[in-house]
Scaffold this motif. Structure first.
Motif, PDB file in Angstrom:
ATOM      1  N   ARG A 126      41.926  12.939  29.004  1.00 46.72           N
ATOM      2  CA  ARG A 126      41.654  13.108  27.541  1.00 46.72           C
ATOM      3  C   ARG A 126      40.475  12.831  26.851  1.00 46.72           C
ATOM      4  N   GLN A 127      39.786  11.677  27.555  1.00 48.09           N
ATOM      5  CA  GLN A 127      38.489  11.264  27.050  1.00 48.09           C
ATOM      6  C   GLN A 127      37.441  12.250  27.460  1.00 48.09           C
ATOM      7  N   GLU A 128      37.584  12.995  28.538  1.00 50.30           N
ATOM      8  CA  GLU A 128      36.674  14.106  28.947  1.00 50.30           C
ATOM      9  C   GLU A 128      36.652  15.379  27.976  1.00 50.30           C
ATOM     10  N   VAL A 129      38.020  15.702  27.703  1.00 50.24           N
ATOM     11  CA  VAL A 129      38.325  16.882  26.757  1.00 50.24           C
ATOM     12  C   VAL A 129      37.857  16.506  25.338  1.00 50.24           C
ATOM     13  N   GLY A 130      38.056  15.355  24.917  1.00 50.13           N
ATOM     14  CA  GLY A 130      37.688  14.762  23.557  1.00 50.13           C
ATOM     15  C   GLY A 130      35.961  15.144  23.407  1.00 50.13           C
ATOM     16  N   ARG A 131      35.398  14.540  24.586  1.00 47.38           N
ATOM     17  CA  ARG A 131      33.906  14.763  24.449  1.00 47.38           C
ATOM     18  C   ARG A 131      33.452  16.259  24.288  1.00 47.38           C
ATOM     19  N   ILE A 132      34.155  16.880  25.346  1.00 50.32           N
ATOM     20  CA  ILE A 132      33.668  18.375  25.147  1.00 50.32           C
ATOM     21  C   ILE A 132      34.229  19.216  23.957  1.00 50.32           C
ATOM     22  N   ALA A 133      35.284  18.780  23.369  1.00 56.43           N
ATOM     23  CA  ALA A 133      35.605  19.171  22.075  1.00 56.43           C
ATOM     24  C   ALA A 133      34.588  18.893  20.845  1.00 56.43           C
ATOM     25  N   ASP A 134      34.322  17.522  20.694  1.00 55.71           N
ATOM     26  CA  ASP A 134      33.201  17.261  20.129  1.00 55.71           C
ATOM     27  C   ASP A 134      32.166  17.811  19.992  1.00 55.71           C
ATOM     28  N   ARG A 135      31.557  18.079  21.471  1.00 56.09           N
ATOM     29  CA  ARG A 135      30.315  18.727  21.604  1.00 56.09           C
ATOM     30  C   ARG A 135      30.479  20.231  21.035  1.00 56.09           C
ATOM     31  N   LYS A 136      31.429  20.794  21.342  1.00 56.23           N
ATOM     32  CA  LYS A 136      31.908  22.309  21.080  1.00 56.23           C
ATOM     33  C   LYS A 136      31.951  22.420  19.505  1.00 56.23           C
ATOM     34  N   LYS A 137      32.626  21.707  18.691  1.00 57.78           N
ATOM     35  CA  LYS A 137      32.927  21.556  17.358  1.00 57.78           C
ATOM     36  C   LYS A 137      31.377  21.293  16.696  1.00 57.78           C
ATOM     37  N   LYS A 138      30.750  20.469  17.256  1.00 56.03           N
ATOM     38  CA  LYS A 138      29.381  20.134  16.591  1.00 56.03           C
ATOM     39  C   LYS A 138      28.476  21.543  16.759  1.00 56.03           C
ATOM     40  N   ALA A 139      28.468  22.057  18.067  1.00 56.72           N
ATOM     41  CA  ALA A 139      27.538  23.350  18.160  1.00 56.72           C
ATOM     42  C   ALA A 139      28.066  24.365  17.424  1.00 56.72           C
ATOM     43  N   ALA A 140      29.511  24.422  17.194  1.00 56.17           N
ATOM     44  CA  ALA A 140      29.963  25.597  16.333  1.00 56.17           C
ATOM     45  C   ALA A 140      29.468  25.343  14.790  1.00 56.17           C
ATOM     46  N   ALA A 164      30.405  36.101  16.202  1.00 59.90           N
ATOM     47  CA  ALA A 164      31.286  36.328  17.221  1.00 59.90           C
ATOM     48  C   ALA A 164      31.286  34.940  17.964  1.00 59.90           C
ATOM     49  N   ALA A 165      29.875  34.591  18.323  1.00 56.54           N
ATOM     50  CA  ALA A 165      29.837  33.351  19.186  1.00 56.54           C
ATOM     51  C   ALA A 165      30.558  31.971  18.136  1.00 56.54           C
ATOM     52  N   LYS A 166      30.046  32.268  17.047  1.00 59.00           N
ATOM     53  CA  LYS A 166      30.597  30.937  16.285  1.00 59.00           C
ATOM     54  C   LYS A 166      32.125  30.942  15.976  1.00 59.00           C
ATOM     55  N   GLU A 167      32.745  32.238  16.177  1.00 56.98           N
ATOM     56  CA  GLU A 167      34.152  31.947  16.050  1.00 56.98           C
ATOM     57  C   GLU A 167      34.882  31.602  17.534  1.00 56.98           C
ATOM     58  N   GLY A 168      34.205  32.208  18.465  1.00 57.95           N
ATOM     59  CA  GLY A 168      34.338  31.490  19.747  1.00 57.95           C
ATOM     60  C   GLY A 168      34.498  30.270  20.061  1.00 57.95           C
ATOM     61  N   ALA A 169      33.367  29.589  19.518  1.00 57.59           N
ATOM     62  CA  ALA A 169      33.143  28.077  19.705  1.00 57.59           C
ATOM     63  C   ALA A 169      34.172  27.497  18.845  1.00 57.59           C
ATOM     64  N   GLU A 170      34.510  27.869  17.564  1.00 57.16           N
ATOM     65  CA  GLU A 170      35.541  27.057  16.758  1.00 57.16           C
ATOM     66  C   GLU A 170      36.714  27.392  17.461  1.00 57.16           C
ATOM     67  N   LEU A 171      37.274  28.462  18.033  1.00 56.57           N
ATOM     68  CA  LEU A 171      38.390  28.679  18.845  1.00 56.57           C
ATOM     69  C   LEU A 171      38.573  27.582  20.074  1.00 56.57           C
ATOM     70  N   GLU A 172      37.439  27.623  20.742  1.00 57.25           N
ATOM     71  CA  GLU A 172      37.402  26.553  21.881  1.00 57.25           C
ATOM     72  C   GLU A 172      37.454  25.369  21.386  1.00 57.25           C
ATOM     73  N   ALA A 173      36.664  25.184  20.263  1.00 54.62           N
ATOM     74  CA  ALA A 173      37.027  23.558  19.876  1.00 54.62           C
ATOM     75  C   ALA A 173      38.350  23.260  19.471  1.00 54.62           C
ATOM     76  N   ASN A 174      38.856  24.069  18.817  1.00 58.44           N
ATOM     77  CA  ASN A 174      40.371  24.022  18.288  1.00 58.44           C
ATOM     78  C   ASN A 174      41.293  23.867  19.621  1.00 58.44           C
ATOM     79  N   ASN A 175      41.326  24.722  20.501  1.00 57.52           N
ATOM     80  CA  ASN A 175      42.100  24.691  21.915  1.00 57.52           C
ATOM     81  C   ASN A 175      41.579  23.379  22.372  1.00 57.52           C
ATOM     82  N   LEU A 176      40.439  22.747  22.545  1.00 60.81           N
ATOM     83  CA  LEU A 176      40.399  21.494  23.233  1.00 60.81           C
ATOM     84  C   LEU A 176      40.889  20.404  22.483  1.00 60.81           C
ATOM     85  N   GLN A 177      40.840  20.613  21.139  1.00 60.77           N
ATOM     86  CA  GLN A 177      41.701  19.546  20.023  1.00 60.77           C
ATOM     87  C   GLN A 177      43.039  19.515  20.381  1.00 60.77           C
TER      88      GLN A 177
END
Length: 433
Positions: free
Chosen positions: A158-172, A283-296
Protein backbone atom coordinates in the motif's frame (compact mmCIF):
# COMPACT_ATOMS: atom_id res chain seq x y z
CA UNK A 1 -9.01 -30.60 34.70
CA UNK A 2 -7.17 -27.96 36.72
CA UNK A 3 -3.42 -28.54 37.12
CA UNK A 4 -2.21 -28.75 40.72
CA UNK A 5 0.38 -26.05 41.38
CA UNK A 6 3.45 -26.99 43.37
CA UNK A 7 4.71 -24.52 45.97
CA UNK A 8 7.41 -24.40 48.65
CA UNK A 9 6.32 -25.64 52.11
CA UNK A 10 9.61 -25.39 54.01
CA UNK A 11 13.10 -24.02 53.52
CA UNK A 12 16.25 -24.49 55.62
CA UNK A 13 19.53 -22.85 54.65
CA UNK A 14 22.91 -22.90 56.38
CA UNK A 15 26.23 -21.24 55.47
CA UNK A 16 25.26 -20.04 52.00
CA UNK A 17 26.77 -16.71 50.93
CA UNK A 18 25.68 -14.28 53.72
CA UNK A 19 23.33 -16.72 55.45
CA UNK A 20 24.34 -18.36 58.71
CA UNK A 21 21.12 -20.24 59.33
CA UNK A 22 17.59 -19.49 58.21
CA UNK A 23 14.44 -21.57 58.47
CA UNK A 24 11.30 -20.43 56.71
CA UNK A 25 7.77 -21.67 56.01
CA UNK A 26 6.38 -19.36 53.29
CA UNK A 27 2.68 -18.70 52.94
CA UNK A 28 1.10 -21.38 50.77
CA UNK A 29 -0.28 -18.59 48.57
CA UNK A 30 0.11 -14.85 48.52
CA UNK A 31 3.22 -12.83 49.28
CA UNK A 32 6.01 -13.72 51.69
CA UNK A 33 8.32 -10.72 52.15
CA UNK A 34 11.86 -11.23 53.42
CA UNK A 35 12.94 -7.89 54.85
CA UNK A 36 16.13 -6.46 56.24
CA UNK A 37 18.83 -3.91 55.62
CA UNK A 38 21.32 -4.13 52.78
CA UNK A 39 24.00 -6.81 52.99
CA UNK A 40 22.23 -8.92 55.65
CA UNK A 41 21.45 -11.98 53.51
CA UNK A 42 17.96 -11.39 52.07
CA UNK A 43 18.92 -12.14 48.46
CA UNK A 44 20.96 -15.14 49.64
CA UNK A 45 17.68 -16.80 50.65
CA UNK A 46 16.40 -16.52 47.07
CA UNK A 47 19.77 -17.71 45.73
CA UNK A 48 19.50 -20.76 47.98
CA UNK A 49 16.06 -21.69 46.62
CA UNK A 50 17.19 -21.14 43.02
CA UNK A 51 20.28 -23.32 43.45
CA UNK A 52 18.43 -26.04 45.32
CA UNK A 53 15.68 -26.37 42.71
CA UNK A 54 17.23 -25.01 39.50
CA UNK A 55 20.50 -26.91 39.40
CA UNK A 56 24.08 -26.01 38.64
CA UNK A 57 23.05 -23.13 36.36
CA UNK A 58 21.95 -21.26 39.51
CA UNK A 59 24.93 -22.22 41.66
CA UNK A 60 26.49 -19.05 43.21
CA UNK A 61 30.05 -18.29 42.22
CA UNK A 62 31.29 -18.59 45.82
CA UNK A 63 28.47 -20.31 47.71
CA UNK A 64 30.14 -20.97 51.09
CA UNK A 65 29.67 -18.23 53.70
CA UNK A 66 32.88 -16.48 54.62
CA UNK A 67 34.22 -17.83 57.90
CA UNK A 68 31.89 -20.86 57.93
CA UNK A 69 33.32 -24.08 59.34
CA UNK A 70 30.96 -26.28 57.34
CA UNK A 71 29.86 -26.16 53.69
CA UNK A 72 26.38 -24.99 52.56
CA UNK A 73 23.42 -27.12 53.54
CA UNK A 74 20.09 -26.63 51.71
CA UNK A 75 16.82 -28.36 52.52
CA UNK A 76 13.57 -27.66 50.63
CA UNK A 77 10.21 -29.37 51.11
CA UNK A 78 7.70 -28.95 48.27
CA UNK A 79 3.90 -29.15 48.45
CA UNK A 80 3.87 -32.37 46.40
CA UNK A 81 5.93 -34.11 49.07
CA UNK A 82 9.27 -34.01 47.25
CA UNK A 83 12.26 -33.14 49.42
CA UNK A 84 15.31 -31.52 47.84
CA UNK A 85 18.70 -31.35 49.57
CA UNK A 86 22.10 -29.99 48.60
CA UNK A 87 25.03 -30.64 50.88
CA UNK A 88 28.77 -30.65 50.95
CA UNK A 89 31.48 -28.66 49.23
CA UNK A 90 30.15 -29.63 45.79
CA UNK A 91 26.51 -29.11 46.69
CA UNK A 92 25.56 -32.70 45.92
CA UNK A 93 21.89 -33.02 45.03
CA UNK A 94 19.49 -35.45 46.67
CA UNK A 95 15.84 -35.55 45.58
CA UNK A 96 13.49 -37.70 47.59
CA UNK A 97 10.31 -38.55 45.66
CA UNK A 98 7.54 -40.06 47.84
CA UNK A 99 6.34 -42.07 44.85
CA UNK A 100 9.82 -43.53 44.41
CA UNK A 101 9.58 -43.37 40.64
CA UNK A 102 12.01 -40.60 39.72
CA UNK A 103 14.74 -38.53 41.29
CA UNK A 104 17.44 -35.99 40.52
CA UNK A 105 17.41 -32.73 38.63
CA UNK A 106 15.39 -34.18 35.76
CA UNK A 107 12.44 -34.72 38.07
CA UNK A 108 12.60 -31.09 39.30
CA UNK A 109 12.88 -29.73 35.77
CA UNK A 110 9.53 -31.31 34.89
CA UNK A 111 7.53 -28.92 37.05
CA UNK A 112 9.82 -26.04 38.09
CA UNK A 113 9.98 -23.01 35.81
CA UNK A 114 13.44 -21.55 35.27
CA UNK A 115 11.86 -18.11 34.93
CA UNK A 116 10.19 -18.55 38.33
CA UNK A 117 13.69 -18.88 39.77
CA UNK A 118 15.10 -16.04 37.67
CA UNK A 119 12.42 -13.38 37.23
CA UNK A 120 14.89 -10.72 35.95
CA UNK A 121 15.45 -12.90 32.86
CA UNK A 122 11.83 -12.17 31.90
CA UNK A 123 11.73 -8.57 33.13
CA UNK A 124 14.86 -7.64 31.14
CA UNK A 125 13.85 -9.53 27.99
CA UNK A 126 12.96 -7.51 24.90
CA UNK A 127 9.34 -6.62 24.17
CA UNK A 128 9.41 -9.05 21.24
CA UNK A 129 10.57 -11.87 23.53
CA UNK A 130 7.87 -11.08 26.10
CA UNK A 131 5.21 -11.00 23.38
CA UNK A 132 6.51 -14.28 21.95
CA UNK A 133 6.26 -15.91 25.38
CA UNK A 134 2.65 -14.77 25.77
CA UNK A 135 1.67 -15.90 22.27
CA UNK A 136 3.34 -19.24 22.90
CA UNK A 137 1.32 -19.96 26.02
CA UNK A 138 -2.04 -18.96 24.51
CA UNK A 139 -1.34 -21.04 21.41
CA UNK A 140 -1.82 -18.39 18.71
CA UNK A 141 1.79 -17.49 18.02
CA UNK A 142 1.98 -19.20 14.60
CA UNK A 143 -1.39 -17.81 13.46
CA UNK A 144 -0.50 -14.31 14.64
CA UNK A 145 2.87 -14.51 12.88
CA UNK A 146 1.08 -15.28 9.60
CA UNK A 147 -1.29 -12.33 10.12
CA UNK A 148 1.60 -10.00 11.07
CA UNK A 149 3.52 -11.06 7.98
CA UNK A 150 0.44 -10.54 5.79
CA UNK A 151 -0.21 -7.11 7.30
CA UNK A 152 3.42 -6.07 6.79
CA UNK A 153 3.29 -7.21 3.16
CA UNK A 154 0.02 -5.36 2.52
CA UNK A 155 1.29 -2.27 4.34
CA UNK A 156 4.49 -2.15 2.24
CA UNK A 157 2.47 -2.72 -0.94
CA UNK A 158 0.00 0.00 0.00
CA UNK A 159 2.85 2.39 0.84
CA UNK A 160 4.44 1.84 -2.57
CA UNK A 161 1.09 2.24 -4.38
CA UNK A 162 0.44 5.42 -2.39
CA UNK A 163 3.82 6.88 -3.37
CA UNK A 164 3.22 6.11 -7.06
CA UNK A 165 -0.34 7.50 -6.87
CA UNK A 166 0.92 10.74 -5.33
CA UNK A 167 3.56 11.11 -8.05
CA UNK A 168 1.04 10.42 -10.80
CA UNK A 169 -1.47 12.85 -9.34
CA UNK A 170 1.14 15.59 -8.96
CA UNK A 171 2.40 14.99 -12.51
CA UNK A 172 -1.17 15.12 -13.86
CA UNK A 173 -1.81 18.42 -12.07
CA UNK A 174 1.34 19.96 -13.63
CA UNK A 175 0.43 18.88 -17.18
CA UNK A 176 -1.02 21.60 -19.53
CA UNK A 177 -4.68 21.38 -20.62
CA UNK A 178 -6.33 23.16 -23.56
CA UNK A 179 -10.11 23.64 -23.52
CA UNK A 180 -12.36 23.36 -26.60
CA UNK A 181 -10.07 20.86 -28.29
CA UNK A 182 -11.17 17.68 -30.11
CA UNK A 183 -10.60 14.45 -28.22
CA UNK A 184 -8.77 12.82 -31.17
CA UNK A 185 -5.77 14.21 -33.15
CA UNK A 186 -6.68 15.90 -36.46
CA UNK A 187 -5.54 14.16 -39.68
CA UNK A 188 -3.92 16.33 -42.38
CA UNK A 189 -5.15 13.96 -45.07
CA UNK A 190 -8.72 14.30 -43.74
CA UNK A 191 -8.47 18.10 -43.90
CA UNK A 192 -7.07 17.92 -47.45
CA UNK A 193 -9.84 15.55 -48.50
CA UNK A 194 -12.47 17.89 -47.00
CA UNK A 195 -10.90 20.81 -48.90
CA UNK A 196 -10.91 18.81 -52.14
CA UNK A 197 -14.58 17.91 -51.61
CA UNK A 198 -15.45 21.60 -51.21
CA UNK A 199 -13.40 22.58 -54.28
CA UNK A 200 -15.13 19.80 -56.20
CA UNK A 201 -18.56 21.06 -55.19
CA UNK A 202 -17.55 24.61 -56.11
CA UNK A 203 -16.40 23.35 -59.54
CA UNK A 204 -19.76 21.69 -60.04
CA UNK A 205 -21.38 25.02 -59.26
CA UNK A 206 -19.26 26.72 -61.93
CA UNK A 207 -20.27 24.04 -64.42
CA UNK A 208 -23.93 24.64 -63.63
CA UNK A 209 -23.50 28.40 -64.05
CA UNK A 210 -21.86 27.93 -67.44
CA UNK A 211 -24.61 25.58 -68.41
CA UNK A 212 -27.21 28.19 -67.41
CA UNK A 213 -25.51 30.80 -69.57
CA UNK A 214 -25.35 28.40 -72.49
CA UNK A 215 -29.04 27.60 -72.10
CA UNK A 216 -29.86 31.32 -72.11
CA UNK A 217 -27.84 31.85 -75.29
CA UNK A 218 -29.56 28.91 -76.93
CA UNK A 219 -32.92 30.37 -76.05
CA UNK A 220 -31.91 33.65 -77.59
CA UNK A 221 -30.75 31.97 -80.77
CA UNK A 222 -33.93 29.96 -80.91
CA UNK A 223 -35.98 33.09 -80.51
CA UNK A 224 -34.02 34.77 -83.34
CA UNK A 225 -34.52 31.76 -85.58
CA UNK A 226 -38.19 31.80 -84.68
CA UNK A 227 -38.55 35.34 -85.91
CA UNK A 228 -36.50 34.65 -88.99
CA UNK A 229 -38.19 31.40 -89.96
CA UNK A 230 -41.84 31.62 -89.35
CA UNK A 231 -42.32 28.94 -91.94
CA UNK A 232 -40.74 26.43 -89.63
CA UNK A 233 -43.04 27.45 -86.87
CA UNK A 234 -43.94 24.05 -85.62
CA UNK A 235 -40.40 22.89 -85.39
CA UNK A 236 -39.30 26.16 -83.86
CA UNK A 237 -42.09 26.10 -81.30
CA UNK A 238 -41.02 22.63 -80.14
CA UNK A 239 -37.48 23.84 -79.87
CA UNK A 240 -38.61 26.92 -78.01
CA UNK A 241 -40.65 25.02 -75.49
CA UNK A 242 -37.85 22.64 -74.78
CA UNK A 243 -35.28 25.39 -74.53
CA UNK A 244 -37.53 27.36 -72.21
CA UNK A 245 -38.04 24.36 -69.95
CA UNK A 246 -34.32 23.61 -69.80
CA UNK A 247 -33.58 27.25 -69.09
CA UNK A 248 -36.06 27.34 -66.26
CA UNK A 249 -34.66 24.18 -64.68
CA UNK A 250 -31.09 25.41 -64.99
CA UNK A 251 -31.95 28.84 -63.60
CA UNK A 252 -33.78 27.34 -60.64
CA UNK A 253 -30.87 24.96 -59.91
CA UNK A 254 -28.38 27.82 -59.90
CA UNK A 255 -30.54 30.35 -58.13
CA UNK A 256 -29.68 29.44 -54.49
CA UNK A 257 -26.15 28.19 -54.98
CA UNK A 258 -23.54 29.60 -52.55
CA UNK A 259 -19.83 28.74 -52.60
CA UNK A 260 -18.29 27.36 -49.34
CA UNK A 261 -15.23 28.99 -47.85
CA UNK A 262 -12.03 26.98 -47.34
CA UNK A 263 -10.47 29.65 -45.16
CA UNK A 264 -11.02 27.73 -41.89
CA UNK A 265 -9.61 24.50 -43.36
CA UNK A 266 -6.59 26.33 -44.69
CA UNK A 267 -6.06 27.81 -41.22
CA UNK A 268 -6.48 24.36 -39.67
CA UNK A 269 -3.96 22.92 -42.09
CA UNK A 270 -1.46 25.55 -41.05
CA UNK A 271 -2.13 24.93 -37.31
CA UNK A 272 -2.86 21.21 -37.38
CA UNK A 273 0.36 20.17 -35.62
CA UNK A 274 -0.14 22.74 -32.87
CA UNK A 275 -3.72 21.52 -32.45
CA UNK A 276 -2.68 17.87 -32.35
CA UNK A 277 -0.05 18.65 -29.73
CA UNK A 278 -2.75 20.16 -27.52
CA UNK A 279 -5.05 17.20 -28.12
CA UNK A 280 -2.27 14.77 -27.16
CA UNK A 281 -1.53 16.86 -24.05
CA UNK A 282 -5.19 16.70 -23.02
CA UNK A 283 -5.24 12.94 -23.59
CA UNK A 284 -2.04 12.50 -21.52
CA UNK A 285 -3.52 14.54 -18.66
CA UNK A 286 -6.72 12.50 -18.71
CA UNK A 287 -4.69 9.27 -18.74
CA UNK A 288 -2.53 10.42 -15.83
CA UNK A 289 -5.59 11.42 -13.82
CA UNK A 290 -7.24 8.06 -14.55
CA UNK A 291 -4.10 6.16 -13.51
CA UNK A 292 -3.83 8.23 -10.32
CA UNK A 293 -7.49 7.51 -9.52
CA UNK A 294 -6.98 3.79 -10.15
CA UNK A 295 -3.95 3.76 -7.85
CA UNK A 296 -5.94 5.62 -5.18
CA UNK A 297 -8.66 2.97 -5.39
CA UNK A 298 -6.01 0.25 -5.11
CA UNK A 299 -4.56 2.05 -2.06
CA UNK A 300 -8.00 2.18 -0.44
CA UNK A 301 -8.52 -1.51 -1.21
CA UNK A 302 -5.22 -2.41 0.47
CA UNK A 303 -6.24 -0.30 3.46
CA UNK A 304 -9.42 -2.36 3.79
CA UNK A 305 -7.38 -5.57 3.62
CA UNK A 306 -5.02 -4.30 6.34
CA UNK A 307 -7.97 -3.43 8.56
CA UNK A 308 -9.37 -6.91 7.94
CA UNK A 309 -6.07 -8.51 8.99
CA UNK A 310 -5.98 -6.36 12.12
CA UNK A 311 -9.56 -7.36 12.90
CA UNK A 312 -8.63 -11.04 12.48
CA UNK A 313 -5.71 -10.53 14.89
CA UNK A 314 -7.97 -8.85 17.43
CA UNK A 315 -10.52 -11.68 17.16
CA UNK A 316 -7.73 -14.24 17.54
CA UNK A 317 -6.50 -12.63 20.75
CA UNK A 318 -10.05 -12.01 22.00
CA UNK A 319 -10.80 -15.74 21.86
CA UNK A 320 -7.42 -16.75 23.35
CA UNK A 321 -7.03 -17.97 26.93
CA UNK A 322 -4.95 -15.07 28.24
CA UNK A 323 -3.18 -15.49 31.59
CA UNK A 324 -4.37 -12.09 32.87
CA UNK A 325 -7.44 -9.95 32.04
CA UNK A 326 -6.41 -6.84 30.14
CA UNK A 327 -3.31 -8.52 28.67
CA UNK A 328 -2.86 -8.48 24.88
CA UNK A 329 -0.35 -8.21 22.04
CA UNK A 330 -0.49 -5.56 19.34
CA UNK A 331 2.05 -4.95 16.58
CA UNK A 332 4.53 -7.20 18.39
CA UNK A 333 4.20 -5.28 21.68
CA UNK A 334 2.96 -6.69 24.96
CA UNK A 335 0.13 -4.53 26.35
CA UNK A 336 -1.57 -4.48 29.74
CA UNK A 337 -4.71 -2.38 30.06
CA UNK A 338 -3.69 -0.70 26.80
CA UNK A 339 -0.21 0.29 28.06
CA UNK A 340 3.07 -1.05 26.61
CA UNK A 341 5.70 -2.55 28.91
CA UNK A 342 7.54 0.74 29.49
CA UNK A 343 4.21 2.44 30.23
CA UNK A 344 3.29 0.02 33.02
CA UNK A 345 4.06 0.69 36.64
CA UNK A 346 6.67 -1.52 38.32
CA UNK A 347 3.91 -3.33 40.19
CA UNK A 348 2.00 -3.96 36.95
CA UNK A 349 5.13 -5.31 35.30
CA UNK A 350 5.63 -7.78 38.14
CA UNK A 351 1.99 -8.83 38.01
CA UNK A 352 2.17 -9.41 34.25
CA UNK A 353 5.45 -11.30 34.58
CA UNK A 354 4.10 -13.59 37.31
CA UNK A 355 0.92 -14.32 35.32
CA UNK A 356 2.88 -15.22 32.17
CA UNK A 357 5.46 -17.31 34.03
CA UNK A 358 2.68 -19.21 35.81
CA UNK A 359 0.97 -19.87 32.47
CA UNK A 360 4.21 -21.06 30.86
CA UNK A 361 4.47 -23.81 33.46
CA UNK A 362 1.12 -24.27 35.25
CA UNK A 363 2.60 -26.83 37.65
CA UNK A 364 5.07 -24.34 39.12
CA UNK A 365 3.09 -22.36 41.67
CA UNK A 366 5.81 -20.08 43.05
CA UNK A 367 7.98 -17.19 41.82
CA UNK A 368 11.05 -15.60 43.43
CA UNK A 369 11.31 -11.80 43.45
CA UNK A 370 14.25 -9.69 44.53
CA UNK A 371 14.19 -5.99 45.47
CA UNK A 372 10.50 -5.32 45.94
CA UNK A 373 11.17 -1.73 47.09
CA UNK A 374 9.32 -0.35 44.04
CA UNK A 375 5.99 -1.23 45.67
CA UNK A 376 4.53 0.85 48.49
CA UNK A 377 2.67 -0.95 51.27
CA UNK A 378 -0.75 -0.45 49.69
CA UNK A 379 0.46 -1.88 46.39
CA UNK A 380 2.12 -4.76 48.26
CA UNK A 381 -1.15 -5.55 49.97
CA UNK A 382 -3.07 -5.40 46.69
CA UNK A 383 -0.45 -7.57 44.98
CA UNK A 384 -0.56 -10.11 47.82
CA UNK A 385 -4.36 -10.26 47.62
CA UNK A 386 -4.22 -10.95 43.88
CA UNK A 387 -1.65 -13.72 44.45
CA UNK A 388 -3.91 -15.36 47.01
CA UNK A 389 -6.88 -15.20 44.63
CA UNK A 390 -4.76 -16.85 41.95
CA UNK A 391 -3.36 -19.43 44.37
CA UNK A 392 0.20 -18.27 43.60
CA UNK A 393 3.14 -18.14 45.98
CA UNK A 394 5.71 -15.35 45.76
CA UNK A 395 8.78 -15.19 47.95
CA UNK A 396 10.31 -11.73 47.70
CA UNK A 397 12.96 -9.53 49.30
CA UNK A 398 12.58 -5.91 50.32
CA UNK A 399 14.96 -3.43 51.92
CA UNK A 400 12.76 -2.76 54.91
CA UNK A 401 12.24 -3.68 58.54
CA UNK A 402 8.58 -2.67 58.61
CA UNK A 403 5.43 -4.59 59.42
CA UNK A 404 4.93 -5.57 55.80
CA UNK A 405 7.85 -8.03 56.14
CA UNK A 406 7.10 -11.68 56.91
CA UNK A 407 10.57 -12.13 58.42
CA UNK A 408 13.58 -9.87 58.81
CA UNK A 409 17.08 -11.12 58.08
CA UNK A 410 19.82 -9.66 60.22
CA UNK A 411 23.43 -10.77 59.96
CA UNK A 412 22.47 -13.93 58.07
CA UNK A 413 19.73 -15.06 60.47
CA UNK A 414 16.05 -14.49 61.15
CA UNK A 415 15.90 -11.57 63.53
CA UNK A 416 14.99 -12.60 67.06
CA UNK A 417 16.41 -16.11 66.82
CA UNK A 418 19.48 -17.31 68.61
CA UNK A 419 21.92 -19.10 66.33
CA UNK A 420 22.57 -21.71 68.98
CA UNK A 421 18.90 -22.58 69.23
CA UNK A 422 18.20 -23.01 65.52
CA UNK A 423 19.16 -26.68 65.07
CA UNK A 424 17.23 -27.66 68.21
CA UNK A 425 14.04 -25.66 67.79
CA UNK A 426 13.15 -24.93 64.15
CA UNK A 427 10.81 -22.03 63.68
CA UNK A 428 8.74 -21.69 60.55
CA UNK A 429 7.49 -18.18 59.79
CA UNK A 430 4.44 -17.64 57.58
CA UNK A 431 3.92 -14.67 55.28
CA UNK A 432 1.70 -11.78 56.35
CA UNK A 433 0.08 -10.94 52.98
Amino acid sequence: MKTEMITINELQVENLKRIKAVKLEPSASGLTVIGGKNGQGKTSVLDAIAWALGGEKFRPGNPTREGALTPPNLHVVLSNGIIVERKGINGSLKVIDPTGKKSGQRLLDEFISKLALNLPAFLHASEAEKSKALLQIIGVGDKLTVLDRKEEQLYNQRQEVGRIADRKKKAAEEMPFYPNMPTEPVSVSDLLKEQQDILSRNGENDRKRRNAREMQERFMRAESNYKAAMEALKAAEDTLRKARADAEVAAKSAQDLQDESTTELEENLRNVEVMNEKIRANAAKEGAELEANNLQQEYEGLTEQIESVRSDRADLLKEADLPLPGLSVKDGHLLYKGEPWDGMSGAEQLKVAVAIIRKLNPECGFVLMDKLEQMDTDTLREFGKWLEEEGLQVIATRVSTGDECSIIIEDGMVKGEEEANIPKAPKYVKGVF
